[in-house]
Scaffold this motif. Sequence first.
Motif, PDB file in Angstrom:
ATOM      1  N   THR A   1      -0.258   2.507   8.333  1.00  0.00           N
ATOM      2  CA  THR A   1      -1.393   3.292   8.830  1.00  0.00           C
ATOM      3  C   THR A   1      -1.441   3.401  10.347  1.00  0.00           C
ATOM      4  O   THR A   1      -2.109   4.284  10.885  1.00  0.00           O
ATOM      5  CB  THR A   1      -2.715   2.683   8.329  1.00  0.00           C
ATOM      6  N   SER A   2      -0.742   2.522  11.052  1.00  0.00           N
ATOM      7  CA  SER A   2      -0.812   2.547  12.517  1.00  0.00           C
ATOM      8  C   SER A   2       0.093   3.606  13.138  1.00  0.00           C
ATOM      9  O   SER A   2      -0.019   3.902  14.327  1.00  0.00           O
ATOM     10  CB  SER A   2      -0.441   1.168  13.082  1.00  0.00           C
ATOM     11  N   MET A   3       0.971   4.169  12.350  1.00  0.00           N
ATOM     12  CA  MET A   3       1.909   5.151  12.900  1.00  0.00           C
ATOM     13  C   MET A   3       1.290   6.543  12.950  1.00  0.00           C
ATOM     14  O   MET A   3       0.604   6.961  12.023  1.00  0.00           O
ATOM     15  CB  MET A   3       3.185   5.190  12.057  1.00  0.00           C
ATOM     16  N   PRO A   4       1.556   7.289  14.019  1.00  0.00           N
ATOM     17  CA  PRO A   4       1.002   8.648  14.165  1.00  0.00           C
ATOM     18  C   PRO A   4       1.833   9.674  13.392  1.00  0.00           C
ATOM     19  O   PRO A   4       2.513  10.525  13.977  1.00  0.00           O
ATOM     20  CB  PRO A   4       1.077   8.880  15.678  1.00  0.00           C
ATOM     21  N   TRP A   5       1.776   9.601  12.075  1.00  0.00           N
ATOM     22  CA  TRP A   5       2.624  10.457  11.245  1.00  0.00           C
ATOM     23  C   TRP A   5       2.409  11.938  11.510  1.00  0.00           C
ATOM     24  O   TRP A   5       3.356  12.724  11.562  1.00  0.00           O
ATOM     25  CB  TRP A   5       2.378  10.153   9.761  1.00  0.00           C
ATOM     26  N   GLU A   6       1.149  12.329  11.671  1.00  0.00           N
ATOM     27  CA  GLU A   6       0.853  13.752  11.815  1.00  0.00           C
ATOM     28  C   GLU A   6       1.304  14.314  13.155  1.00  0.00           C
ATOM     29  O   GLU A   6       1.287  15.532  13.355  1.00  0.00           O
ATOM     30  CB  GLU A   6      -0.640  13.984  11.590  1.00  0.00           C
ATOM     31  N   ALA A   7       1.727  13.432  14.066  1.00  0.00           N
ATOM     32  CA  ALA A   7       2.265  13.896  15.345  1.00  0.00           C
ATOM     33  C   ALA A   7       3.764  14.163  15.256  1.00  0.00           C
ATOM     34  O   ALA A   7       4.348  14.758  16.167  1.00  0.00           O
ATOM     35  CB  ALA A   7       1.987  12.862  16.436  1.00  0.00           C
ATOM     36  N   MET A   8       4.374  13.737  14.159  1.00  0.00           N
ATOM     37  CA  MET A   8       5.810  13.945  14.004  1.00  0.00           C
ATOM     38  C   MET A   8       6.111  15.376  13.569  1.00  0.00           C
ATOM     39  O   MET A   8       5.330  16.002  12.843  1.00  0.00           O
ATOM     40  CB  MET A   8       6.386  12.963  12.975  1.00  0.00           C
ATOM     41  N   ALA A   9       7.234  15.884  14.018  1.00  0.00           N
ATOM     42  CA  ALA A   9       7.636  17.251  13.682  1.00  0.00           C
ATOM     43  C   ALA A   9       7.805  17.403  12.177  1.00  0.00           C
ATOM     44  O   ALA A   9       8.417  16.561  11.517  1.00  0.00           O
ATOM     45  CB  ALA A   9       8.945  17.595  14.387  1.00  0.00           C
ATOM     46  N   GLY A  10       7.238  18.475  11.641  1.00  0.00           N
ATOM     47  CA  GLY A  10       7.398  18.786  10.228  1.00  0.00           C
ATOM     48  C   GLY A  10       6.378  18.158   9.307  1.00  0.00           C
ATOM     49  O   GLY A  10       6.328  18.486   8.123  1.00  0.00           O
ATOM     50  N   VAL A  11       5.536  17.248   9.821  1.00  0.00           N
ATOM     51  CA  VAL A  11       4.535  16.593   8.976  1.00  0.00           C
ATOM     52  C   VAL A  11       3.260  17.431   8.959  1.00  0.00           C
ATOM     53  O   VAL A  11       2.697  17.757  10.003  1.00  0.00           O
ATOM     54  CB  VAL A  11       4.220  15.169   9.474  1.00  0.00           C
ATOM     55  N   GLU A  12       2.814  17.775   7.762  1.00  0.00           N
ATOM     56  CA  GLU A  12       1.585  18.559   7.609  1.00  0.00           C
ATOM     57  C   GLU A  12       0.353  17.667   7.605  1.00  0.00           C
ATOM     58  O   GLU A  12      -0.635  17.937   8.268  1.00  0.00           O
ATOM     59  CB  GLU A  12       1.653  19.368   6.311  1.00  0.00           C
ATOM     60  N   ARG A  13       0.428  16.567   6.837  1.00  0.00           N
ATOM     61  CA  ARG A  13      -0.683  15.611   6.819  1.00  0.00           C
ATOM     62  C   ARG A  13      -0.214  14.298   6.213  1.00  0.00           C
ATOM     63  O   ARG A  13       0.798  14.249   5.514  1.00  0.00           O
ATOM     64  CB  ARG A  13      -1.881  16.155   6.033  1.00  0.00           C
ATOM     65  N   ALA A  14      -0.965  13.238   6.504  1.00  0.00           N
ATOM     66  CA  ALA A  14      -0.683  11.911   5.960  1.00  0.00           C
ATOM     67  C   ALA A  14      -1.956  11.394   5.306  1.00  0.00           C
ATOM     68  O   ALA A  14      -3.010  11.353   5.941  1.00  0.00           O
ATOM     69  CB  ALA A  14      -0.214  10.965   7.057  1.00  0.00           C
ATOM     70  N   VAL A  15      -1.854  11.010   4.024  1.00  0.00           N
ATOM     71  CA  VAL A  15      -3.036  10.624   3.255  1.00  0.00           C
ATOM     72  C   VAL A  15      -2.835   9.231   2.656  1.00  0.00           C
ATOM     73  O   VAL A  15      -1.927   9.035   1.845  1.00  0.00           O
ATOM     74  CB  VAL A  15      -3.299  11.634   2.111  1.00  0.00           C
ATOM     75  N   PRO A  16      -3.672   8.252   3.036  1.00  0.00           N
ATOM     76  CA  PRO A  16      -3.582   6.932   2.395  1.00  0.00           C
ATOM     77  C   PRO A  16      -3.977   7.055   0.924  1.00  0.00           C
ATOM     78  O   PRO A  16      -4.965   7.705   0.589  1.00  0.00           O
ATOM     79  CB  PRO A  16      -4.592   6.085   3.171  1.00  0.00           C
ATOM     80  N   VAL A  17      -3.203   6.457   0.052  1.00  0.00           N
ATOM     81  CA  VAL A  17      -3.494   6.501  -1.378  1.00  0.00           C
ATOM     82  C   VAL A  17      -3.630   5.078  -1.884  1.00  0.00           C
ATOM     83  O   VAL A  17      -2.711   4.275  -1.755  1.00  0.00           O
ATOM     84  CB  VAL A  17      -2.380   7.233  -2.157  1.00  0.00           C
TER      85      VAL A  17
ATOM     86  N   VAL B   1       0.858  -1.178   0.000  1.00  0.00           N
ATOM     87  CA  VAL B   1       0.000   0.000   0.000  1.00  0.00           C
ATOM     88  C   VAL B   1       0.892   1.224   0.000  1.00  0.00           C
ATOM     89  O   VAL B   1       2.106   1.134   0.202  1.00  0.00           O
ATOM     90  CB  VAL B   1      -0.940   0.042   1.226  1.00  0.00           C
ATOM     91  N   THR B   2       0.281   2.369  -0.219  1.00  0.00           N
ATOM     92  CA  THR B   2       1.049   3.610  -0.198  1.00  0.00           C
ATOM     93  C   THR B   2       0.328   4.649   0.629  1.00  0.00           C
ATOM     94  O   THR B   2      -0.883   4.790   0.536  1.00  0.00           O
ATOM     95  CB  THR B   2       1.249   4.155  -1.621  1.00  0.00           C
ATOM     96  N   MET B   3       1.083   5.347   1.436  1.00  0.00           N
ATOM     97  CA  MET B   3       0.560   6.512   2.139  1.00  0.00           C
ATOM     98  C   MET B   3       1.420   7.706   1.740  1.00  0.00           C
ATOM     99  O   MET B   3       2.645   7.591   1.660  1.00  0.00           O
ATOM    100  CB  MET B   3       0.604   6.326   3.656  1.00  0.00           C
TER     101      MET B   3
END
Length: 206
Positions: free
Chosen positions: A54-70, A4-6
């Motif tokens: 998908t289980s990782m809290p990407w948007e909580a990481m510094a510098g991440v604006e958003r995470a979108v599953p594609v 999959v891709t995010m």
Amino acid sequence: MSEVTMIIVMSPDSGPAEIEAVVLRLHEAGCEAHVSRGNLRTVIGAIGDREAVTSMPWEAMAGVERAVPVLSEFRFVSREFQPEDTIVDVGGVPVGGNSLTLIAGPCAVESRDQLFRSAEAVAKAGATVLRGDAFKPRTSPYSFQGLGEEGLLLLAEAREEFGMPFVAEALDPRDVELIAGYADVIRVGTRNMANFTLLTELGRQP
């Protein structure tokens, strides 16, 4: 393991350290990272196991604006992965964006005189990229089939003379490497858009 891709979109003010931290986290999870750096922001394509990604809290990481599953089959050409227009540099001439690029020239390179007269005419008319083909299959095997490498040499000479990069068509997978050694861009004609052997060979070129 399902692929999959995010798409992880970094904020415009994110720095190299924050981008590297996301890439490192992906690698630690056994995933691949495809980093695309645009003019305004960096986008990271995360490829790996669905649950791991998908289980990782990407948007909580510094510098991440958003995470979108594609889930799109064509994710690498999606606007989620690359929101900005693609601009291709063809021998110093930008193709894409808001600029109009005029590509013109003879259908087939037949002689130096014919090519140079054509190149001079299209340059005066506003063309910035020259086109011309060295391989031209015809219905009859007795008709002119193109000059082959001699035609590519003439196109390279015209490029230097008129300051225009050139595009040339590839018809046979066996000719791709030869054409790539001369042309700034390899063109694929309409009839070859489903020639997957040719397209695969083109995809191997750097």
